[in-house]
Design a protein around this motif. Structure first.
Motif, PDB file in Angstrom:
ATOM      1  N   SER A 164      11.579  21.069  36.109  1.00 35.49           N
ATOM      2  CA  SER A 164      10.633  21.998  36.728  1.00 35.49           C
ATOM      3  C   SER A 164       9.404  22.109  35.830  1.00 35.49           C
ATOM      4  O   SER A 164       9.442  21.710  34.656  1.00 35.49           O
ATOM      5  N   PRO A 165       8.298  22.662  36.334  1.00 34.75           N
ATOM      6  CA  PRO A 165       7.135  22.859  35.461  1.00 34.75           C
ATOM      7  C   PRO A 165       7.479  23.665  34.210  1.00 34.75           C
ATOM      8  O   PRO A 165       6.957  23.376  33.125  1.00 34.75           O
ATOM      9  N   GLU A 166       8.363  24.651  34.358  1.00 36.96           N
ATOM     10  CA  GLU A 166       8.756  25.468  33.203  1.00 36.96           C
ATOM     11  C   GLU A 166       9.553  24.640  32.196  1.00 36.96           C
ATOM     12  O   GLU A 166       9.353  24.739  30.982  1.00 36.96           O
ATOM     13  N   ASP A 167      10.482  23.810  32.692  1.00 32.50           N
ATOM     14  CA  ASP A 167      11.254  22.937  31.807  1.00 32.50           C
ATOM     15  C   ASP A 167      10.328  21.969  31.069  1.00 32.50           C
ATOM     16  O   ASP A 167      10.488  21.729  29.867  1.00 32.50           O
ATOM     17  N   SER A 168       9.376  21.416  31.791  1.00 33.02           N
ATOM     18  CA  SER A 168       8.453  20.454  31.188  1.00 33.02           C
ATOM     19  C   SER A 168       7.584  21.110  30.122  1.00 33.02           C
ATOM     20  O   SER A 168       7.339  20.527  29.059  1.00 33.02           O
ATOM     21  N   GLU A 169       7.123  22.323  30.391  1.00 36.67           N
ATOM     22  CA  GLU A 169       6.294  23.029  29.401  1.00 36.67           C
ATOM     23  C   GLU A 169       7.100  23.349  28.150  1.00 36.67           C
ATOM     24  O   GLU A 169       6.613  23.166  27.018  1.00 36.67           O
ATOM     25  N   ARG A 170       8.331  23.812  28.346  1.00 36.91           N
ATOM     26  CA  ARG A 170       9.190  24.134  27.201  1.00 36.91           C
ATOM     27  C   ARG A 170       9.432  22.883  26.352  1.00 36.91           C
ATOM     28  O   ARG A 170       9.321  22.924  25.120  1.00 36.91           O
ATOM     29  N   THR A 171       9.737  21.765  27.003  1.00 35.34           N
ATOM     30  CA  THR A 171       9.991  20.529  26.282  1.00 35.34           C
ATOM     31  C   THR A 171       8.735  20.022  25.588  1.00 35.34           C
ATOM     32  O   THR A 171       8.788  19.560  24.441  1.00 35.34           O
ATOM     33  N   SER A 172       7.607  20.113  26.261  1.00 34.62           N
ATOM     34  CA  SER A 172       6.344  19.669  25.666  1.00 34.62           C
ATOM     35  C   SER A 172       6.007  20.490  24.425  1.00 34.62           C
ATOM     36  O   SER A 172       5.482  19.944  23.432  1.00 34.62           O
ATOM     37  N   ASN A 173       6.300  21.772  24.456  1.00 37.12           N
ATOM     38  CA  ASN A 173       6.079  22.616  23.277  1.00 37.12           C
ATOM     39  C   ASN A 173       6.927  22.151  22.103  1.00 37.12           C
ATOM     40  O   ASN A 173       6.469  22.128  20.951  1.00 37.12           O
ATOM     41  N   VAL A 174       8.177  21.776  22.386  1.00 38.99           N
ATOM     42  CA  VAL A 174       9.062  21.280  21.323  1.00 38.99           C
ATOM     43  C   VAL A 174       8.537  19.961  20.774  1.00 38.99           C
ATOM     44  O   VAL A 174       8.525  19.740  19.557  1.00 38.99           O
ATOM     45  N   ILE A 175       8.076  19.072  21.668  1.00 36.24           N
ATOM     46  CA  ILE A 175       7.527  17.787  21.211  1.00 36.24           C
ATOM     47  C   ILE A 175       6.334  18.005  20.293  1.00 36.24           C
ATOM     48  O   ILE A 175       6.218  17.378  19.231  1.00 36.24           O
ATOM     49  N   ARG A 176       5.439  18.903  20.689  1.00 39.33           N
ATOM     50  CA  ARG A 176       4.266  19.172  19.852  1.00 39.33           C
ATOM     51  C   ARG A 176       4.682  19.710  18.489  1.00 39.33           C
ATOM     52  O   ARG A 176       4.105  19.329  17.457  1.00 39.33           O
ATOM     53  N   ARG A 177       5.666  20.582  18.475  1.00 40.49           N
ATOM     54  CA  ARG A 177       6.150  21.153  17.217  1.00 40.49           C
ATOM     55  C   ARG A 177       6.758  20.071  16.327  1.00 40.49           C
ATOM     56  O   ARG A 177       6.450  19.969  15.134  1.00 40.49           O
ATOM     57  N   LEU A 178       7.615  19.236  16.927  1.00 39.66           N
ATOM     58  CA  LEU A 178       8.302  18.213  16.140  1.00 39.66           C
ATOM     59  C   LEU A 178       7.359  17.119  15.671  1.00 39.66           C
ATOM     60  O   LEU A 178       7.586  16.509  14.618  1.00 39.66           O
ATOM     61  N   ALA A 179       6.284  16.866  16.437  1.00 36.02           N
ATOM     62  CA  ALA A 179       5.349  15.796  16.071  1.00 36.02           C
ATOM     63  C   ALA A 179       4.758  16.012  14.683  1.00 36.02           C
ATOM     64  O   ALA A 179       4.440  15.048  13.979  1.00 36.02           O
ATOM     65  N   GLY A 180       4.601  17.263  14.289  1.00 34.72           N
ATOM     66  CA  GLY A 180       4.059  17.560  12.974  1.00 34.72           C
ATOM     67  C   GLY A 180       5.105  17.700  11.892  1.00 34.72           C
ATOM     68  O   GLY A 180       4.750  17.905  10.719  1.00 34.72           O
ATOM     69  N   LEU A 181       6.381  17.592  12.276  1.00 35.26           N
ATOM     70  CA  LEU A 181       7.460  17.812  11.312  1.00 35.26           C
ATOM     71  C   LEU A 181       8.320  16.590  11.059  1.00 35.26           C
ATOM     72  O   LEU A 181       8.943  16.486   9.995  1.00 35.26           O
ATOM     73  N   CYS A 182       8.377  15.675  12.021  1.00 32.95           N
ATOM     74  CA  CYS A 182       9.286  14.523  11.949  1.00 32.95           C
ATOM     75  C   CYS A 182       8.545  13.236  11.596  1.00 32.95           C
ATOM     76  O   CYS A 182       7.340  13.127  11.753  1.00 32.95           O
ATOM     77  N   ARG A 183       9.327  12.236  11.192  1.00 29.97           N
ATOM     78  CA  ARG A 183       8.761  10.903  11.016  1.00 29.97           C
ATOM     79  C   ARG A 183       8.346  10.314  12.354  1.00 29.97           C
ATOM     80  O   ARG A 183       7.343   9.607  12.458  1.00 29.97           O
ATOM     81  N   GLY A 184       9.137  10.606  13.407  1.00 32.85           N
ATOM     82  CA  GLY A 184       8.797  10.088  14.724  1.00 32.85           C
ATOM     83  C   GLY A 184       9.532  10.828  15.815  1.00 32.85           C
ATOM     84  O   GLY A 184      10.657  11.287  15.620  1.00 32.85           O
ATOM     85  N   VAL A 185       8.869  10.965  16.978  1.00 29.93           N
ATOM     86  CA  VAL A 185       9.486  11.548  18.171  1.00 29.93           C
ATOM     87  C   VAL A 185       9.446  10.492  19.267  1.00 29.93           C
ATOM     88  O   VAL A 185       8.403   9.884  19.514  1.00 29.93           O
ATOM     89  N   ARG A 186      10.588  10.270  19.923  1.00 28.45           N
ATOM     90  CA  ARG A 186      10.695   9.263  20.968  1.00 28.45           C
ATOM     91  C   ARG A 186      11.134   9.907  22.273  1.00 28.45           C
ATOM     92  O   ARG A 186      11.936  10.842  22.263  1.00 28.45           O
TER      93      ARG A 186
END
Length: 263
Positions: A164-186
């Motif tokens: 759903s749009p809400e699920d996608s927004e929640r996941t996108s927020n996590v991706i943005r957060r992890l992008a600055g913390l991890c070696r890589g996000v896939r």
């Protein structure tokens, strides 16, 4: 079921999973009919052909077992042992000609997964689990990575068409957060394959914030036997029916959960 019988059933089910995987590879080059499902998710003729092959084979192997499958739903007695099947996990990838898809089979007795198979033919992965001593990926003992810091970790996360749009927004927020913390996000979007890659030590973690039982039942016990963790975002051991699956090598798990919650 005795360990000997269970291990024999694993071998027989492995033959079926291999036949279904071969069928999928052959059909991927064909012009397939594609039907829309939930939101923008799809089902192809290959999903249905793989499912028919597997269900027919499992009914011959274990005629009294119930079956829960991605497309056909549930059949049989709720009191009986049951198979959980995803005949094509990663359909959108498959339909686009991408290699990240798999066939998954799990066998449960009294609600506990005692056998699990994940076969990803174009990724070159076969994961096998059975209670009583079998936990392998490509013939080698399953063992999670030893990555001890999120900064050094490669993490996959599911962001798929039926969110759903809400699920996608929640996941996108996590991706943005992890992008600055991890070696890589896939973002691969074949949960059974990704969880097996964690069990093999090739990925350090996998996150599914809206997971389904059919894709993950086969690989969850494999990850745990390999030394990893599978929990909800709250840190509670995840059950088959739980939507949230946070999977890791265990060493980075607390740090990963903290990052998800912060997002």
């Amino acid at each position: 079921m005795s360990d000997r019988r269970l291990h024999g059933l694993l071998d027989q089910a492995g033959v079926l999973a291999g036949e279904a995987a071969d069928l999928l590879v052959r059909m991927q080059g064909e012009q397939l009919s594609v039907t829309r499902k939930e939101l923008r998710d799809v089902v192809t003729a290959a999903d249905l052909a793989s499912e028919r092959l597997i269900i027919d084979g499992l009914r011959r192997l274990t005629p009294d077992a119930a079956i829960l499958s991605e497309e056909a739903g549930f059949s049989g007695s709720s009191e009986a042992p049951r198979w959980i099947i995803d005949p094509l996990d990663g359909t959108v990838n498959y339909a686009g000609g991408l290699p990240w898809f798999s066939v998954t089979l799990a066998y449960q007795e009294r609600g506990r997964t005692v056998l699990g198979l994940t076969h990803a033919p174009l990724a070159g992965l076969v994961a096998r689990y059975a209670e009583g001593g079998i936990a392998t990926v490509d013939g080698r003992q399953a063992a999670v990575s030893q990555t001890a810091s999120l900064a050094d970790a490669v993490v996959s996360i599911c962001l798929t068409s039926h969110y759903s749009p809400e699920d996608s927004e929640r996941t996108s927020n996590v991706i943005r957060r992890l992008a600055g913390l991890c070696r890589g996000v896939r973002v691969l979007v074949s949960g059974g394959l990704e969880m097996s890659l964690v069990a093999a030590g090739r990925l350090d973690a996998f996150i599914g914030l809206k997971a389904d039982i059919v894709s993950h039942a086969a690989a969850m016990p494999l990850v745990r036997v390999a030394g990893g963790k599978v929990t909800t975002v709250a840190g509670i051991a995840s059950r088959d029916e739980d939507l949230e699956k946070v999977v890791s090598n265990g060493l980075i798990h607390d740090e990963l959960l903290e990052a998800i919650r912060a997002a």
